[in-house]
Write a protein that holds these residues in place. Structure first.
Motif, PDB file in Angstrom:
ATOM      1  N   ALA C   5      93.439 106.878  95.505  1.00  0.00           N
ATOM      2  CA  ALA C   5      93.145 106.407  94.158  1.00  0.00           C
ATOM      3  C   ALA C   5      91.726 105.881  94.120  1.00  0.00           C
ATOM      4  CB  ALA C   5      94.117 105.306  93.753  1.00  0.00           C
ATOM      5  N   GLU C   6      91.094 106.102  92.983  1.00  0.00           N
ATOM      6  CA  GLU C   6      89.708 105.683  92.878  1.00  0.00           C
ATOM      7  C   GLU C   6      89.379 105.281  91.442  1.00  0.00           C
ATOM      8  OE1 GLU C   6      86.960 108.564  94.346  1.00  0.00           O
ATOM      9  OE2 GLU C   6      85.229 107.270  94.021  1.00  0.00           O
ATOM     10  N   LEU C   7      88.609 104.215  91.315  1.00  0.00           N
ATOM     11  CA  LEU C   7      88.051 103.841  90.020  1.00  0.00           C
ATOM     12  C   LEU C   7      86.552 103.980  90.127  1.00  0.00           C
ATOM     13  CD1 LEU C   7      90.011 100.547  89.154  1.00  0.00           C
ATOM     14  CD2 LEU C   7      90.578 102.888  88.516  1.00  0.00           C
ATOM     15  N   ARG C   8      85.940 104.646  89.132  1.00  0.00           N
ATOM     16  CA  ARG C   8      84.477 104.797  89.152  1.00  0.00           C
ATOM     17  C   ARG C   8      83.917 104.195  87.880  1.00  0.00           C
ATOM     18  NH1 ARG C   8      84.102 111.050  90.576  1.00  0.00           N
ATOM     19  NH2 ARG C   8      84.919 110.969  92.698  1.00  0.00           N
ATOM     20  N   GLY C   9      83.213 103.106  88.036  1.00  0.00           N
ATOM     21  CA  GLY C   9      82.527 102.478  86.893  1.00  0.00           C
ATOM     22  C   GLY C   9      83.461 102.175  85.737  1.00  0.00           C
ATOM     23  N   VAL C  10      84.653 101.691  86.048  1.00  0.00           N
ATOM     24  CA  VAL C  10      85.660 101.508  85.004  1.00  0.00           C
ATOM     25  C   VAL C  10      85.469 100.176  84.277  1.00  0.00           C
ATOM     26  CG1 VAL C  10      88.096 101.018  84.640  1.00  0.00           C
ATOM     27  CG2 VAL C  10      87.417 103.013  85.961  1.00  0.00           C
ATOM     28  N   SER C  11      85.441 100.240  82.960  1.00  0.00           N
ATOM     29  CA  SER C  11      85.435  99.027  82.136  1.00  0.00           C
ATOM     30  C   SER C  11      86.619  99.076  81.190  1.00  0.00           C
ATOM     31  CB  SER C  11      84.146  98.927  81.316  1.00  0.00           C
ATOM     32  OG  SER C  11      83.054  98.766  82.181  1.00  0.00           O
ATOM     33  N   VAL C  12      87.276  97.947  81.030  1.00  0.00           N
ATOM     34  CA  VAL C  12      88.437  97.879  80.149  1.00  0.00           C
ATOM     35  C   VAL C  12      88.264  96.707  79.205  1.00  0.00           C
ATOM     36  CG1 VAL C  12      90.928  97.532  80.011  1.00  0.00           C
ATOM     37  CG2 VAL C  12      89.978  98.864  81.881  1.00  0.00           C
ATOM     38  N   GLU C  13      88.510  96.986  77.938  1.00  0.00           N
ATOM     39  CA  GLU C  13      88.529  95.905  76.952  1.00  0.00           C
ATOM     40  C   GLU C  13      89.941  95.779  76.425  1.00  0.00           C
ATOM     41  OE1 GLU C  13      85.745  96.659  73.925  1.00  0.00           O
ATOM     42  OE2 GLU C  13      84.006  96.400  75.210  1.00  0.00           O
ATOM     43  N   LEU C  14      90.378  94.553  76.239  1.00  0.00           N
ATOM     44  CA  LEU C  14      91.716  94.325  75.707  1.00  0.00           C
ATOM     45  C   LEU C  14      91.617  93.595  74.380  1.00  0.00           C
ATOM     46  CD1 LEU C  14      93.688  93.192  78.867  1.00  0.00           C
ATOM     47  CD2 LEU C  14      93.605  95.442  77.836  1.00  0.00           C
ATOM     48  N   GLY C  15      92.750  93.478  73.720  1.00  0.00           N
ATOM     49  CA  GLY C  15      92.785  92.749  72.453  1.00  0.00           C
ATOM     50  C   GLY C  15      92.805  93.710  71.284  1.00  0.00           C
ATOM     51  N   ASP C  16      92.954  93.147  70.087  1.00  0.00           N
ATOM     52  CA  ASP C  16      93.002  94.010  68.909  1.00  0.00           C
ATOM     53  C   ASP C  16      91.612  94.145  68.313  1.00  0.00           C
ATOM     54  OD1 ASP C  16      92.696  91.507  67.927  1.00  0.00           O
ATOM     55  OD2 ASP C  16      94.776  91.292  67.274  1.00  0.00           O
ATOM     56  N   ASP C  17      91.556  94.775  67.158  1.00  0.00           N
ATOM     57  CA  ASP C  17      90.255  95.110  66.589  1.00  0.00           C
ATOM     58  C   ASP C  17      89.419  93.876  66.263  1.00  0.00           C
ATOM     59  OD1 ASP C  17      90.909  97.726  66.808  1.00  0.00           O
ATOM     60  OD2 ASP C  17      91.825  97.830  64.827  1.00  0.00           O
ATOM     61  N   ASP C  18      90.115  92.788  65.909  1.00  0.00           N
ATOM     62  CA  ASP C  18      89.383  91.587  65.509  1.00  0.00           C
ATOM     63  C   ASP C  18      88.620  90.983  66.681  1.00  0.00           C
ATOM     64  OD1 ASP C  18      90.664  92.064  63.212  1.00  0.00           O
ATOM     65  OD2 ASP C  18      92.166  90.474  63.429  1.00  0.00           O
ATOM     66  N   ARG C  19      89.295  90.989  67.840  1.00  0.00           N
ATOM     67  CA  ARG C  19      88.698  90.278  68.951  1.00  0.00           C
ATOM     68  C   ARG C  19      88.910  91.089  70.207  1.00  0.00           C
ATOM     69  NH1 ARG C  19      89.686  84.555  71.190  1.00  0.00           N
ATOM     70  NH2 ARG C  19      91.455  85.728  71.969  1.00  0.00           N
ATOM     71  N   ARG C  20      87.839  91.659  70.719  1.00  0.00           N
ATOM     72  CA  ARG C  20      87.970  92.430  71.944  1.00  0.00           C
ATOM     73  C   ARG C  20      87.386  91.622  73.087  1.00  0.00           C
ATOM     74  NH1 ARG C  20      90.036  97.048  70.767  1.00  0.00           N
ATOM     75  NH2 ARG C  20      89.916  97.626  72.950  1.00  0.00           N
ATOM     76  N   VAL C  21      88.067  91.677  74.195  1.00  0.00           N
ATOM     77  CA  VAL C  21      87.647  90.893  75.347  1.00  0.00           C
ATOM     78  C   VAL C  21      87.495  91.835  76.528  1.00  0.00           C
ATOM     79  CG1 VAL C  21      88.439  89.187  77.006  1.00  0.00           C
ATOM     80  CG2 VAL C  21      88.714  88.766  74.574  1.00  0.00           C
ATOM     81  N   ALA C  22      86.392  91.698  77.227  1.00  0.00           N
ATOM     82  CA  ALA C  22      86.171  92.546  78.396  1.00  0.00           C
ATOM     83  C   ALA C  22      87.036  92.032  79.535  1.00  0.00           C
ATOM     84  CB  ALA C  22      84.706  92.523  78.783  1.00  0.00           C
ATOM     85  N   ALA C  23      88.036  92.820  79.916  1.00  0.00           N
ATOM     86  CA  ALA C  23      88.921  92.401  80.998  1.00  0.00           C
ATOM     87  C   ALA C  23      88.389  92.870  82.338  1.00  0.00           C
ATOM     88  CB  ALA C  23      90.333  92.926  80.759  1.00  0.00           C
ATOM     89  N   LEU C  24      87.818  94.051  82.370  1.00  0.00           N
ATOM     90  CA  LEU C  24      87.230  94.579  83.600  1.00  0.00           C
ATOM     91  C   LEU C  24      85.860  95.153  83.279  1.00  0.00           C
ATOM     92  CD1 LEU C  24      90.235  96.557  85.161  1.00  0.00           C
ATOM     93  CD2 LEU C  24      89.403  94.305  85.845  1.00  0.00           C
ATOM     94  N   THR C  25      84.894  94.943  84.168  1.00  0.00           N
ATOM     95  CA  THR C  25      83.548  95.451  83.930  1.00  0.00           C
ATOM     96  C   THR C  25      83.060  96.242  85.143  1.00  0.00           C
ATOM     97  OG1 THR C  25      83.239  93.322  82.829  1.00  0.00           O
ATOM     98  CG2 THR C  25      81.328  94.753  82.981  1.00  0.00           C
ATOM     99  N   ARG C  26      82.724  97.493  84.905  1.00  0.00           N
ATOM    100  CA  ARG C  26      82.105  98.364  85.922  1.00  0.00           C
ATOM    101  C   ARG C  26      82.763  98.215  87.297  1.00  0.00           C
ATOM    102  NH1 ARG C  26      78.081  95.926  83.380  1.00  0.00           N
ATOM    103  NH2 ARG C  26      77.692  94.596  85.184  1.00  0.00           N
ATOM    104  N   ILE C  27      84.014  98.557  87.352  1.00  0.00           N
ATOM    105  CA  ILE C  27      84.739  98.436  88.620  1.00  0.00           C
ATOM    106  C   ILE C  27      84.628  99.739  89.413  1.00  0.00           C
ATOM    107  CG2 ILE C  27      87.020  98.134  89.665  1.00  0.00           C
ATOM    108  CD1 ILE C  27      86.259  95.612  88.434  1.00  0.00           C
ATOM    109  N   ASP C  28      84.199  99.626  90.664  1.00  0.00           N
ATOM    110  CA  ASP C  28      84.250 100.750  91.595  1.00  0.00           C
ATOM    111  C   ASP C  28      85.201 100.370  92.710  1.00  0.00           C
ATOM    112  OD1 ASP C  28      82.245 102.644  90.584  1.00  0.00           O
ATOM    113  OD2 ASP C  28      80.877 100.957  90.887  1.00  0.00           O
ATOM    114  N   LEU C  29      86.161 101.241  92.971  1.00  0.00           N
ATOM    115  CA  LEU C  29      87.180 100.887  93.954  1.00  0.00           C
ATOM    116  C   LEU C  29      87.773 102.164  94.528  1.00  0.00           C
ATOM    117  CD1 LEU C  29      88.136  98.001  94.553  1.00  0.00           C
ATOM    118  CD2 LEU C  29      90.136  98.449  93.149  1.00  0.00           C
ATOM    119  N   GLN C  30      88.061 102.124  95.830  1.00  0.00           N
ATOM    120  CA  GLN C  30      88.707 103.268  96.472  1.00  0.00           C
ATOM    121  C   GLN C  30      89.808 102.740  97.362  1.00  0.00           C
ATOM    122  OE1 GLN C  30      86.103 105.575  98.853  1.00  0.00           O
ATOM    123  NE2 GLN C  30      85.241 106.707  97.116  1.00  0.00           N
TER     124      GLN C  30
END
Lengths: 293, 338, 324, 329
Positions: C5-30
């Motif tokens: 499994a691998e993540l390359r430069g993964v960013s995830v935002e959570l929350g609804d349209d009103d308020r988005r929060v960066a949960a993960l930023t530029r994750i690289d993982l193997q």
């Protein structure tokens, strides 16, 4: 509780919840009486007897007779058929109509859910009793219409209850786990969601039946939808009201008490079930925190 | 944080939606009717000119959509049509009868809360003892009690057997003339006019219907308040406060504060649903309020009255809802201000 | 060693349209087959989001998620469903994720029902074999979740996760609700699994030291970013990022003779809402400089296989002097 | 001697049908959680750790000592002498004067301890007025002072906050302040840092430790974390199945664990955890109903273990095992 088998559940009921057991006994008592009356009681509900009009309670007629000489006990027991069948039919109709709607709204979420919720809220501003009465008054008096009107209102209740259950469950862990496992949507609903949500709704059923019973009685008493049946309890109370003030109190009193007893049985059942399913949250927070006395 | 203008707009939007939904239901009552609308609105045998007028007024020969729009417009203008039973306009009939109903409801709510809330609190605090079982049992009996049966039982005992209360014949003894309308409440108006006989009679007439309604309300409130308080007693913070050695008064205060939102919601719920029960009680006591008026209209098929009555009941509970939300909002603002 | 499994430069935002929060930023993982990757981080660091992203239960806003070399970032759920037997997970709260109406047997059978084409008797046998592997006791197969404690429930959760012989197994704080003994047993079982089944395991926890007995590599997560990653032994011996050092020093050694000297951090672990520009750790970092508050550090390769995201690490000045 | 618990016994009936009764979670429901003779001592100014698995009776012991048992449980024997007075035989009114005043306590899940509908400062003031007549201004001043020494910045501002506005760590600081505000002689803390992040956990524990030492308060810390025991406690009592199976000074018990359960417990510590070997702790096995309760899980169990083991003691270090290894080193 989930692990127990049904017979053990029923046999253990008196010990675990006396209220639920007594409630169940009362309700079943009415069912049995309604079914067994022709077999054990010599008088029929419609058998007029000119020689015995307006007799007070006696050994021969424990609840007296009415102005045409009909035995009141037979009539009251006959009324139990309506008191049981109509709420039951309304409940079945309400669940059949309401739960799919609630399930879909809960699953869909978003706009559809919001719209349905607003709609339900708007309709909810009309007191349900009055809405049921108005619907029957509008459609005209007939047993079918009474069941239909009550069923529609029950459906609104169950749709909302189901929707809330689904939303609550949706956020709970095991649905997410089931998704992570790769369940299909259909299996997700049928195996994981539905059995658990229905269990949550089941405890409300006796209370809803009690509501339908009370509303049916008010219809009968107010002369709306009296076509429900001549021996419907509410209608019988209405007929007996004037006699009550001229001395023949048994005409109105006994059907009224029958209503009260059956309603009380249902309420007890509901309260008992609620006691069984609701455990105090603090008891899980550890002993020191949970000690309340 | 919130712009007031937007909030008001949003509220107006919701109110308009609610009104349309309820108006639609009222409108549909006629469409559901088995008889032709003219009969439903004009009575069993309307005169030909009445007939023509009804058709013109309601646009009965036009498409349903147009009829609905007409109905909405008429309703917004305060025109609810005529009752074929009384012959008067429904609006006038309702206005004339409203004070009687409000008088009944207000006293019943006050008395009901006065009985029900303390009973519920006492039941919760005596958890596991006989007092709780008594209060809870009484609550359950009350919840199962058909409203008309309670009224009849009270009448049987206090009117027929003990002869302590007057006959169920309305708001005032038939031999007296009602006081001039000031507040609409016969009792208060009679006192204001210093009419002792009328005041006494009005009070006597009030006692049983108010007691009936109050007992019904109190039964429900007892159960709801008991649950609300029990939930507080089961919280860890309450257990902690108790273990810290707080006095009974302090503990009661803590539980009451915590349960206050639920109790307020329960009370408002009782207010909102009250008109239905009141109608039945008015019917038994021949009270002559809007409830009796509406109920009789329903049993006789006076559709114009029926529609207006349903609208009125919805308006009342909408009002209660706003009151509930308003108080809650203020209370929460108080918390948020910190 | 093949990367599972691998993540390359993964960013995830959570929350609804009103308020988005960066949960993960530029994750690289193997993570490779036969390997256990430990991920440590405190609440709000994005641990659970990371677990769900690896399984594509969460759709990332940027970057690529790979499973056995295949890009699954944009796969529709219908296609992913077939892969869900190959990538599985267990959850923080083991009791809440079991359907209360199913028996342990039915719970263990479910993944096989969904992903393995087996006849009913074969499935039965597979469940029995699984129960033996988990060392379930006699009769435990017929219990329902309400009759289990957290330790047993987590074991059932693990059984469900490994029933289909997945390639990737993600464990989201599996021992956080368990007693020490139950937790130790769980970890021992996990280690034996790693050795017997050739799968890649991601083990998430909030304490580096708790991951240490089984993890081959450890990644430290802070505010949705990996601040340090490397072999377990290296990281424990010589943590380079100030946050890793603080996390390590916050561990309480169960040895009364070792009175650890402690790095005191200011404030509490922040939530993604409080994210400030620059290095996310700067507001609490004892050795932060002005440049840390303006420029966000990028991960630097240190040695052969360590990565550290700290501006001071290149100069070798990222170690915090210990005070009591 | 601050607190001397002798042979404390608690019986617990299976939860009945009524909703208000407690429910033990998991398979231990109704059985095995009762106390079968718990003895330990807390000395003024020293901290005792109560360790053991879930359901071993740690919290139950604290509840029994404080007279806060659930209705389904009751004390069937033993004594709990607090400054010479037996807490178990004290009237409810007398006990009320002890709890919260002379014995402070911090319960599990601290955030649920605070009243959500009262401001933090008001709660601290309320707790003081329960036990003594105090002027409002003084109560407020004391509340703020204590909040500040609990590491809460801007205590005056925070005193006006509602509990839901505070972070978990601040809540826990307030809970500690609440327990200490009446200057107790003994503090009982049940999992005081459960659920907190580890960097905040040490902050809170450091504070608690300093405060107990500074005021020379005796402490009981109930915990599952052996690190907490090793770093913050003076004495330890290891509980298993409603008994104290080993007790003594932390340094001695950790260096030379005398009971097999203590050894198993210490083996689970990450630094010592030997994963390579297939470790079998037998954590899932229920305790034996008679004889030595640890017998089913004990690798060293013999025939003799079917009889109840005696308390074998060497000075302050004692263990309840036929084969206790004491004082060898």
């Amino acid at each position: 509780m989930t692990g127990r088998r049904i017979p053990a559940l029923v046999l253990g009921l008196p010990r675990r919840s006396p209220a639920a057991a007594i409630g169940l006994l009362i309700v079943l008592g009415f069912v049995v009486a309604a079914l067994a009356r022709p077999l054990v009681w010599p008088f029929g509900p419609g058998a007029a007897d000119a020689s015995s009009e307006l007799i007070g309670p006696s050994l021969r007629h424990p609840l007296g007779t009415d102005e045409t000489g009909r035995d009141m006990l037979a009539r009251v027991i006959d009324g139990a058929r309506y008191a049981i069948a109509v709420p039951l039919a309304a409940l079945v109709l309400g669940i059949a109509l309401g739960t799919p709607f609630g399930l879909l709204a809960g699953l869909a979420g978003g706009l559809a859910d919001r719209l349905l919720r607003r709609l339900a809220q708007a309709i909810g501003f009309i007191p349900p009793l009055l809405l049921a009465l108005a619907l029957v008054a509008a459609m005209g008096p007939s047993l079918r219409h009474v069941v239909l009107a009550l069923g529609v209102l029950e459906a609104m209740f169950f749709a909302r209850a189901m929707r809330d259950q689904v939303r609550a469950m949706h956020d709970s862990g095991f649905i997410e786990a089931a998704v992570a496992m790769g369940n299909r949507r259909r299996r997700l609903i049928l195996v994981h969601l539905l059995p658990n949500t229905l269990a949550g709704i089941a405890s409300e059923m006796p209370r809803r039946a009690a509501w339908a019973l009370a509303t049916l009685a008010v219809m009968g008493f107010a002369g709306i939808g009296t076509a429900a049946g001549a021996s419907e309890w509410g209608a019988m109370v209405r007929e007996g009201t004037n006699a009550m003030f001229t001395g023949q109190w048994w005409l109105a009193l006994f059907p009224g008490l029958a209503l009260l007893l059956l309603g009380f049985g249902l309420q007890l059942l509901a309260a008992g079930i609620a006691d069984l399913t609701l455990r105090s949250p603090a008891s899980r927070a550890g002993d020191l925190a949970g000690a309340t006395r | 944080m919130e712009r007031p203008g937007r909030t008001i707009l949003r509220l107006l939007g919701i109110a308009a939606f609610v009104f349309l939904v309820i108006a639609f239901i009222c409108f549909m009552l006629i469409k559901l009717g088995a008889a032709p609308p003219v009969v439903l609105l004009g009575g069993p045998n309307p005169m030909p000119e009445e007939r023509a007028q009804l058709i013109a007024e309601y646009g009965l020969n036009q498409p349903a959509v147009v009829q609905f729009i007409r109905y909405v417009v008429r309703t917004l203008a305060g025109e609810f049509g005529r009752s074929w039973q009384t012959g008067a306009t429904v609006a006038d009939d309702l206005l004339a009868r409203l004070p009687a109903t409000l008088e009944l409801m207000v006293y019943a709510l006050l008395l009901g809360a006065l009985i029900g809330i303390p009973a519920g609190v006492a039941a919760a605090f005596s958890r596991g003892r006989a007092e709780e079982r008594t209060a809870r049992g009484a609550g359950l009996v009350g919840a199962a009690m058909p409203s008309f049966l309670l009224a009849l039982l009270l009448l049987l005992v206090f009117f027929r057997w003990l002869d302590l209360s007057p006959a169920p014949s309305g708001r005032l003894s038939v031999v007296l003339t009602p006081p001039p309308t000031i507040t609409g409440s016969y009792f208060i108006d009679a006192i204001l006019m210093q009419d002792a006989a009328a005041a006494r009679s009005a009070l006597g007439q009030l006692i049983l219907p108010v007691l009936t309604l109050a007992l019904l309300i109190a039964a429900q409130l007892t159960l709801q308040v008991r649950t609300a308080i029990l939930m507080q007693l089961d919280t860890a913070h309450f257990a902690y406060a108790r273990a810290q050695g707080m006095s009974r008064d302090m503990l009661t205060g803590i539980a009451m504060r915590g349960a206050a939102p639920s109790i307020w919601a329960a009370f408002c719920g009782q207010c909102a649903a009250l008109l239905g029960t009141t109608a039945v009680i008015e019917y038994v006591f021949a009270w002559g309020g809007v409830g009796q008026y509406g109920l009789e209209a329903m049993s006789r098929g006076d559709f114009a009255v029926m529609q207006a009555f349903i609208l009125l009941s919805a308006a009342l509970s909408l009002l209660v809802h706003l009151m509930h939300a308003g108080v809650r909002r203020v209370a929460r603002l108080r918390i948020r201000r910190a | 060693m093949s990367v599972v499994a691998e993540l390359r430069g993964v960013s995830v935002e959570l929350g609804d349209d009103d308020r988005r929060v960066a949960a993960l930023t530029r994750i690289d993982l193997q993570v490779a087959a036969g390997q256990i990757l430990g991920v440590a981080g405190e609440s709000g660091a994005g641990k659970s989001t990371l677990a769900r992203t690896l399984l594509r239960l969460v759709q990332p806003q940027a970057g690529t998620v790979l499973l056995e070399g295949n890009d699954i970032t944009a796969q529709p759920e219908r296609r992913l469903r077939r892969l869900r037997g190959r990538m599985t997970m267990t959850f923080r709260n083991p009791l809440a994720v079991l359907n209360p109406r199913m028996t342990v047997r039915a719970l263990l059978e479910e993944p096989l029902r969904l992903h393995a084409r087996l006849t009913a008797p074969a499935r039965r046998a597979a469940v029995e074999a699984l129960a033996e592997r988990l060392r379930l006791r006699a009769g435990e197969l017929e219990l329902r979740p309400a009759e289990l404690d957290a330790g047993r429930a987590q074991l059932v959760g693990l059984g469900r996760a490994i029933a289909t012989q997945p390639r990737l197994l993600v464990l989201d704080e599996p021992t956080c609700e368990l007693d020490t003994v139950a937790a130790a047993e769980f970890l021992a079982l996990l280690a034996s699994l790693r050795d017997s089944a050739d799968m890649a395991i991601v083990l998430i926890g909030h304490d580096i030291t708790a991951l240490q007995p089984v993890a081959d590599r450890i990644a430290v997560l802070y505010l949705g970013e990996i601040v340090e990653e490397g072999p377990t032994a290296d990281l424990l011996r010589d943590a380079l990022h100030p946050y890793s050092q603080a996390l390590l020093s916050a561990h309480l050694p169960a040895d009364p003779t070792r009175r650890g000297r402690r790095i005191r951090l200011r404030g509490e672990a922040p939530t993604p809402d409080d994210r400030t520009p620059g290095c996310g750790f700067a507001p609490r970092c004892p050795i932060a400089e002005n440049r840390c508050r303006s420029g966000a550090p990028t991960p630097n390769q240190i040695g052969t296989d360590r990565r550290v995201a700290c501006l001071r690490v290149l100069e070798g000045s990222s170690r915090i002097p210990l005070t009591r | 001697m601050l607190l001397d618990v002798q042979d404390l016994r608690v019986a617990r009936r299976a939860p009945g049908p009524d909703a208000n009764s407690d429910t033990a979670s998991g398979p231990a429901r109704g059985i095995g959680t009762a106390l079968a003779g718990v003895s330990f001592r807390v000395v003024k100014g020293r901290i005792l750790a109560l360790v053991g698995e879930h359901g071993a009776g740690k919290s139950l012991t604290a509840s029994a000592v404080l007279g806060l048992l659930q209705p389904s449980a009751r004390v069937t024997g033993g004594r709990a002498l607090f400054e010479g007075q037996d807490l178990l035989r004290m009237s409810d009114a007398d006990l009320t004067r002890v709890r919260g005043a002379r014995i402070g306590f911090v319960v599990q899940a601290g955030h649920t301890t605070l009243d959500p509908s009262a401001r933090v400062g008001a709660q601290l003031m309320r707790a003081q007025s329960v036990h003594r007549a105090i002027v409002k201004a003084e109560a407020a001043w004391r509340a703020e002072t204590l909040m500040s020494s609990m590491g809460i910045a801007e205590p005056r501002l925070r005193a006006d906050a509602w509990p839901h506005e505070l972070t978990p760590a601040t809540v826990q600081r307030v809970v500690l302040a609440l327990a200490l505000i009446n200057e107790p002689q003994l503090l009982i803390a049940d999992e005081p840092t459960a659920g907190l992040d580890i960097t905040t956990q040490v902050q809170i524990l450091d504070l608690l430790y300093l405060e107990l030492r500074r005021r020379r308060i005796g402490g009981i810390i109930i915990t599952r974390d052996l690190g907490v025991v090793a770093q913050y406690c003076d004495d330890v009592a290891v509980m298993f199945a409603g008994q104290v199976v080993e007790q003594g000074p932390v340094s001695q018990v950790f260096a030379r664990p005398a009971h097999p359960f203590t050894r198993a417990l210490l083996a689970t510590v990450p630094e010592r955890l030997a994963i390579a070997g297939n470790l079998a702790f037998g954590g899932a096995l229920p305790p034996a109903p008679d004889g030595c309760p640890y017998r089913p899980r004990c690798p060293e169990a013999t025939e003799r273990c079917t009889t109840a083991p005696p308390l074998v003691g060497a000075g302050v270090h004692a263990a309840r095992c036929h084969f206790a290894r004491l004082g060898a080193a």
